[in-house]
Design a protein around this motif. Sequence first.
Motif, PDB file in Angstrom:
ATOM      1  N   TYR A  73       0.588  -1.186   0.238  1.00  0.00           N
ATOM      2  CA  TYR A  73       0.151   0.033  -0.088  1.00  0.00           C
ATOM      3  C   TYR A  73       0.899   1.303   0.248  1.00  0.00           C
ATOM      4  CZ  TYR A  73      -3.880  -2.939   1.214  1.00  0.00           C
ATOM      5  OH  TYR A  73      -5.033  -4.017   1.006  1.00  0.00           O
ATOM      6  N   GLU A  74       1.851   1.179   0.950  1.00  0.00           N
ATOM      7  CA  GLU A  74       2.332   2.649   0.843  1.00  0.00           C
ATOM      8  C   GLU A  74       3.342   2.847  -0.327  1.00  0.00           C
ATOM      9  OE1 GLU A  74       2.928   0.020   3.114  1.00  0.00           O
ATOM     10  OE2 GLU A  74       2.111   0.634   5.098  1.00  0.00           O
ATOM     11  N   LEU A  75       4.052   1.848  -0.717  1.00  0.00           N
ATOM     12  CA  LEU A  75       4.796   2.053  -2.015  1.00  0.00           C
ATOM     13  C   LEU A  75       3.855   2.423  -3.263  1.00  0.00           C
ATOM     14  CD1 LEU A  75       7.347   1.645  -3.804  1.00  0.00           C
ATOM     15  CD2 LEU A  75       6.874  -0.764  -4.114  1.00  0.00           C
ATOM     16  N   GLN A  76       2.645   1.776  -3.309  1.00  0.00           N
ATOM     17  CA  GLN A  76       1.914   2.091  -4.264  1.00  0.00           C
ATOM     18  C   GLN A  76       1.312   3.673  -4.198  1.00  0.00           C
ATOM     19  OE1 GLN A  76       0.306  -2.602  -4.836  1.00  0.00           O
ATOM     20  NE2 GLN A  76      -1.133  -0.884  -4.724  1.00  0.00           N
ATOM     21  N   ASP A  77       0.884   3.867  -3.220  1.00  0.00           N
ATOM     22  CA  ASP A  77       0.594   5.397  -2.921  1.00  0.00           C
ATOM     23  C   ASP A  77       1.466   6.202  -3.123  1.00  0.00           C
ATOM     24  OD1 ASP A  77      -1.396   7.340  -1.539  1.00  0.00           O
ATOM     25  OD2 ASP A  77       0.085   7.558  -0.225  1.00  0.00           O
ATOM     26  N   THR A  78       2.727   5.979  -2.856  1.00  0.00           N
ATOM     27  CA  THR A  78       3.872   7.026  -2.984  1.00  0.00           C
ATOM     28  C   THR A  78       4.269   7.073  -4.412  1.00  0.00           C
ATOM     29  OG1 THR A  78       4.906   6.512  -1.065  1.00  0.00           O
ATOM     30  CG2 THR A  78       6.575   7.359  -2.637  1.00  0.00           C
ATOM     31  N   LEU A  79       4.096   5.922  -5.315  1.00  0.00           N
ATOM     32  CA  LEU A  79       4.449   6.061  -6.771  1.00  0.00           C
ATOM     33  C   LEU A  79       3.212   6.988  -7.392  1.00  0.00           C
ATOM     34  CD1 LEU A  79       5.348   2.323  -7.463  1.00  0.00           C
ATOM     35  CD2 LEU A  79       6.726   4.391  -7.515  1.00  0.00           C
ATOM     36  N   LYS A  81       1.518   9.493  -5.873  1.00  0.00           N
ATOM     37  CA  LYS A  81       1.633  10.893  -5.576  1.00  0.00           C
ATOM     38  C   LYS A  81       2.802  11.360  -6.276  1.00  0.00           C
ATOM     39  CE  LYS A  81      -0.117  10.361  -0.797  1.00  0.00           C
ATOM     40  NZ  LYS A  81       0.049  10.243   0.778  1.00  0.00           N
ATOM     41  N   ARG A  82       3.679  10.629  -6.539  1.00  0.00           N
ATOM     42  CA  ARG A  82       4.875  11.204  -7.434  1.00  0.00           C
ATOM     43  C   ARG A  82       4.792  11.002  -8.937  1.00  0.00           C
ATOM     44  NH1 ARG A  82      10.166   8.911  -3.878  1.00  0.00           N
ATOM     45  NH2 ARG A  82       9.571   9.785  -1.923  1.00  0.00           N
ATOM     46  N   ASN A  83       3.560  10.770  -9.264  1.00  0.00           N
ATOM     47  CA  ASN A  83       3.180  10.446 -10.720  1.00  0.00           C
ATOM     48  C   ASN A  83       4.076   9.706 -11.475  1.00  0.00           C
ATOM     49  OD1 ASN A  83       1.218  11.274 -12.722  1.00  0.00           O
ATOM     50  ND2 ASN A  83       2.707  12.640 -13.763  1.00  0.00           N
ATOM     51  N   LYS A  84       4.315   8.435 -10.849  1.00  0.00           N
ATOM     52  CA  LYS A  84       5.277   7.414 -11.449  1.00  0.00           C
ATOM     53  C   LYS A  84       4.060   6.525 -12.028  1.00  0.00           C
ATOM     54  CE  LYS A  84       9.493   8.051  -8.981  1.00  0.00           C
ATOM     55  NZ  LYS A  84      10.418   8.570 -10.280  1.00  0.00           N
ATOM     56  N   TYR A  88       3.974   2.024 -11.396  1.00  0.00           N
ATOM     57  CA  TYR A  88       2.691   1.852 -10.616  1.00  0.00           C
ATOM     58  C   TYR A  88       1.911   0.605 -11.063  1.00  0.00           C
ATOM     59  CZ  TYR A  88      -1.907   1.740  -8.480  1.00  0.00           C
ATOM     60  OH  TYR A  88      -3.162   1.432  -8.166  1.00  0.00           O
TER      61      TYR A  88
END
Length: 295
Positions: A73-79, A81-84, A88
């Motif tokens: 969850y945290e990794l996917q959310d960070t990606l 938010k950073r528009n990666k 994702y």
Amino acid sequence: MTTPIRKAVFPVAGLGTRFLPATKSVPKEMLTVVDRPVLQHVVDEAREAGIEHFIFVTGRNKAVIEDHFDIAYELQDTLLKRNKIKEYDALIADLPKPGATSFTRQQAPLGLGHAVWCARDIVGHEPFAVLLPDMITLKDDGKGRCLAQCIAAYNKHGGNIIATEEVPADETHQYGVVGLGKDYGDTFEITGMVEKPAKGTAPSNLIISGRYVLGPEIFEILEHGEKGAGGEIQLTDGMKTLAESQAFHGVRFSGRTFDCGSKLGFLAANVAFALANPEIGPGFAADLKKIVGTL
């Protein structure tokens, strides 16, 4: 009509001692070939072949494997938010469907046959595939990777299927070797199996290469089988017993297999998969030429 092959067993309980100290805290199956863990390459092959349920036979200190095939969850959310988005989407594409993975413990290192037997209740009474997680395959034509070729052979012949590859005759003593019966070209009847035959005694130069399609009757054989080489329950011994009542066919895999359980095989796999990667292949080839030119 054959019963579809829906489930695959991945025996991933091994210690990986040949890669110490790298495998002291990281399972050998999670070492990366280019940018994907070895095990992910094997699961990719199974998925491409139509496998729907992935059964991992694990051991202690292998929890990272279960985490790898779960949502982060945290990794996917960070990606996001950073528009990666590309990264994702790649993570999401690799995720198995909910309920499509099962994990069971082998608990004791009693051999490959025992590891397969540990999956008996999850497999149930249906034919299934076994993929050795150290072996990754690279296709070189339009036939698909190794398990896809095995399942095509199963759909044609039924029964049990073993993937094979040719090796020089003077190397057969290092492997499990099969005997050849009626030949159909890409496939053939198996007349026997010998584990590491003495030099000059092998029935062929075709070795067992780590992909199988087996009937569920193998489980009862493995449960009551005697310990073989190394004091372990050997899958080859179980298959030889099963062959007394059921047909076995071999597949001549037309691609290439890399044994990532050895350092040389692991390094060769990284080179081959890097060269086959359209994004980095050309640049890597140029660097490789420079390195090889200095030898």
